[in-house]
Write an enzyme that holds these catalytic residues in place. Structure first.
Site, PDB file in Angstrom:
ATOM      1  N   GLY A 218       0.810  -1.206   0.000  1.00  0.00           N
ATOM      2  CA  GLY A 218       0.000   0.000   0.000  1.00  0.00           C
ATOM      3  C   GLY A 218       0.848   1.263   0.000  1.00  0.00           C
ATOM      4  O   GLY A 218       1.939   1.305  -0.588  1.00  0.00           O
ATOM      5  N   SER A 219       0.373   2.274   0.685  1.00  0.00           N
ATOM      6  CA  SER A 219       1.014   3.589   0.610  1.00  0.00           C
ATOM      7  C   SER A 219       2.333   3.701   1.356  1.00  0.00           C
ATOM      8  O   SER A 219       2.994   4.740   1.266  1.00  0.00           O
ATOM      9  CB  SER A 219       0.051   4.665   1.117  1.00  0.00           C
ATOM     10  N   THR A 220       2.736   2.674   2.108  1.00  0.00           N
ATOM     11  CA  THR A 220       4.099   2.732   2.655  1.00  0.00           C
ATOM     12  C   THR A 220       5.123   2.757   1.523  1.00  0.00           C
ATOM     13  O   THR A 220       6.241   3.239   1.706  1.00  0.00           O
ATOM     14  CB  THR A 220       4.393   1.538   3.591  1.00  0.00           C
ATOM     15  N   LYS A 222       5.051   4.659  -0.873  1.00  0.00           N
ATOM     16  CA  LYS A 222       5.267   6.058  -1.266  1.00  0.00           C
ATOM     17  C   LYS A 222       6.549   6.625  -0.667  1.00  0.00           C
ATOM     18  O   LYS A 222       7.045   7.661  -1.139  1.00  0.00           O
ATOM     19  CB  LYS A 222       4.057   6.902  -0.864  1.00  0.00           C
TER      20      LYS A 222
END
Length: 487
Positions: A218-220, A222
């Protein structure tokens, strides 16, 4: 000397040489084959019932061997606080090959390592049993207990804590867990029954999920997008970027959208620092397509993705960033979707490298190995794996990671005790509960100064309703850091 005596002498010498050669072949050439032969019951009893070395944490044995006088085996393997440590120790069974640390350090624990060669030679003359070496772990017992207790029962969750400057694993726990003593039984039928029961309950028996399971980060992810953006020189924390609600993708009918119900829709443009704190998807997807696949993948690989060689000393499942991506699949990959997969340890390594001025250390569980006489046979030393980003980029990322805690997606982890830097992540893979709530992978990874050290903590839950996962990850992160400060 007459011919009869000469012939007898030659025959005797020849027979002696043949016997000596045969004995040498048996004792040296085919020893391993004979020991491994399934019908070699004597070797089975001797090997599985031997006195193995202890696995210790802070000087206390969490696995050792005790006399077993009423069984065909001389010793029984015993595990202490096994629910807390079984993901690390694995188990030693009469039926299967050892796994976990029992397998990875088997040569030392069984006394068969090269450094214990002279001990084995001595035992041949003295008749004593060769004793295994003691394996001392880097784990902090109080943090390990806290990590285990913090993970919610009835979930599939993992917590990893490492020292960013040394790579020492201070805690690594997962649930569901199990009692390794039930699998260390001397009864093969009991072993099989227990194993089947645990597998029916989906309990992971062969490797801690923190290093074995890989799933959408997921957004980790990013963190890696942002690292690539800052390293390129084309982006800055105070630079404003467009924040569309939807981002159309080339040759795709599925656009990238921001989180429904979030606040990313409040701004059409925003600084990268705000976008990072609120974890808006569309600006990162657009930046990834602008930078290109090679830039994003090279950054991911610099942090350890696509590396199948990592050992801690157990083997770590390779985290994956795919190749030959379309623009659309690159955009999806940039927010931790498509075919991107990561282990909790991998995302911990990302946070740790950022905290350590851009230098990534090799994570490791074993502090030292000592012989039966307590002589040090092996001593671990900090090892650099590389510098995936510059120190200036690491400093900028560290500052950006304050945003989610102060005013973004991780405000629930705010603490009066410790200054936390973090990044959250949610991977929605399309499944829902009966009530329609999305089932996700929920993540948070970050770091904080703890006394004279800096620790990286990663919390990950698999297949969990969104609200539960988000609340658990941020509260667990806070609990771990505040618990570390209290040590």
């Amino acid at each position: 000397m007459n011919n009869a005596i000469r012939h007898t002498w030659v025959f005797s010498v020849g027979l002696f040489l043949v016997l000596f050669a045969a004995l040498s072949v048996v004792q040296v050439g085919v020893t391993d084959q004979l020991e491994a032969h399934p019908q070699n019951v004597r070797e089975l009893y001797q090997d599985r019932g031997a006195s193995r070395g202890a696995i210790t944490v802070d000087g206390t044995a969490i696995a050792d061997s005790v006399p077993s006088p009423d069984t065909p085996f001389d010793y029984q393997r015993v595990y202490r606080d096994s629910e807390v440590y079984s993901g690390l120790t694995g188990f030693y069974s009469i039926v299967e090959q050892p796994n976990g640390l029992e397998g990875a350090m088997n040569e030392y624990l069984s006394g068969r390592s090269d450094s214990q060669f002279f001990d084995r030679i001595t035992s041949l003359f003295t008749g004593d049993t060769t004793e295994g070496a003691q394996v001392e772990l880097t784990v902090d017992p109080e943090l390990q207990r806290l990590a285990h207790d913090t993970i919610a029962d009835g979930t599939r969750g993992s917590i990893v804590v490492t020292d960013v400057e040394t790579g020492e694993v201070k805690a690594m726990a997962s649930k569901p867990s199990f009692d390794a003593n039930a699998l260390a039984t001397h009864s093969s039928s009991e072993f099989v029954a227990t194993k089947e029961e645990l597998q029916d309950q989906n309990v992971p028996l062969y490797g801690d999920p923190a290093i074995k399971d890989r799933f959408f980060p997921g957004s980790t992810f990013k963190l890696l997008d942002t690292a690539a953006m800052l390293e390129s020189g084309d982006y800055a924390a105070d630079e404003e970027l467009e924040v569309p609600d939807e981002l159309e993708l080339p040759n795709s009918d599925t656009p990238i959208t921001n989180f429904r119900g979030g606040i990313c829709s409040q701004r059409e443009e925003a600084e990268l620092s705000w976008i990072f704190a609120q974890s808006c998807n569309t600006p990162f997807a657009a930046a990834a397509m602008d930078l290109g696949e090679d830039e994003i993948r090279s950054t991911a690989e610099a942090f350890g993705f696509n590396d199948s060689e990592l050992r801690i000393p157990m083997s770590v499942t390779e985290s994956v960033f795919p190749e030959d991506l379309t623009k659309a699949s690159l955009a999806q990959s940039s927010i931790g979707g498509f075919e991107v997969q990561a282990t909790p340890l991998q995302m911990n390594m990302v946070a740790a490298a950022i905290a350590n001025d851009g230098t990534m250390m090799a994570p490791h569980l074993v502090e030292s190995v000592r012989g039966p006489d307590l002589q040090v046979l092996e001593q671990s030393e900090p090892e650099e794996l590389g510098e995936p980003i510059s120190s200036s980029t690491a400093e900028e990322l560290s500052e950006l990671m304050k945003g989610p805690i102060e005013s973004g997606t991780a405000v629930g982890a705010q603490s009066d005790v410790v200054d936390i830097h973090a990044k959250t992540g949610t991977a929605d893979f399309g499944e829902t509960t009966e009530s329609g709530a999305p089932i996700v992978n929920s993540w948070i990874t970050g770091f904080a100064d703890v006394g004279d050290s800096t620790y990286a903590v990663t919390v990950a839950y698999q297949d969990i309703p969104y609200e539960d996962g988000h609340n658990l990850t941020v509260s667990n992160l806070k609990t771990m850091f505040e618990g570390a400060v209290d040590q």
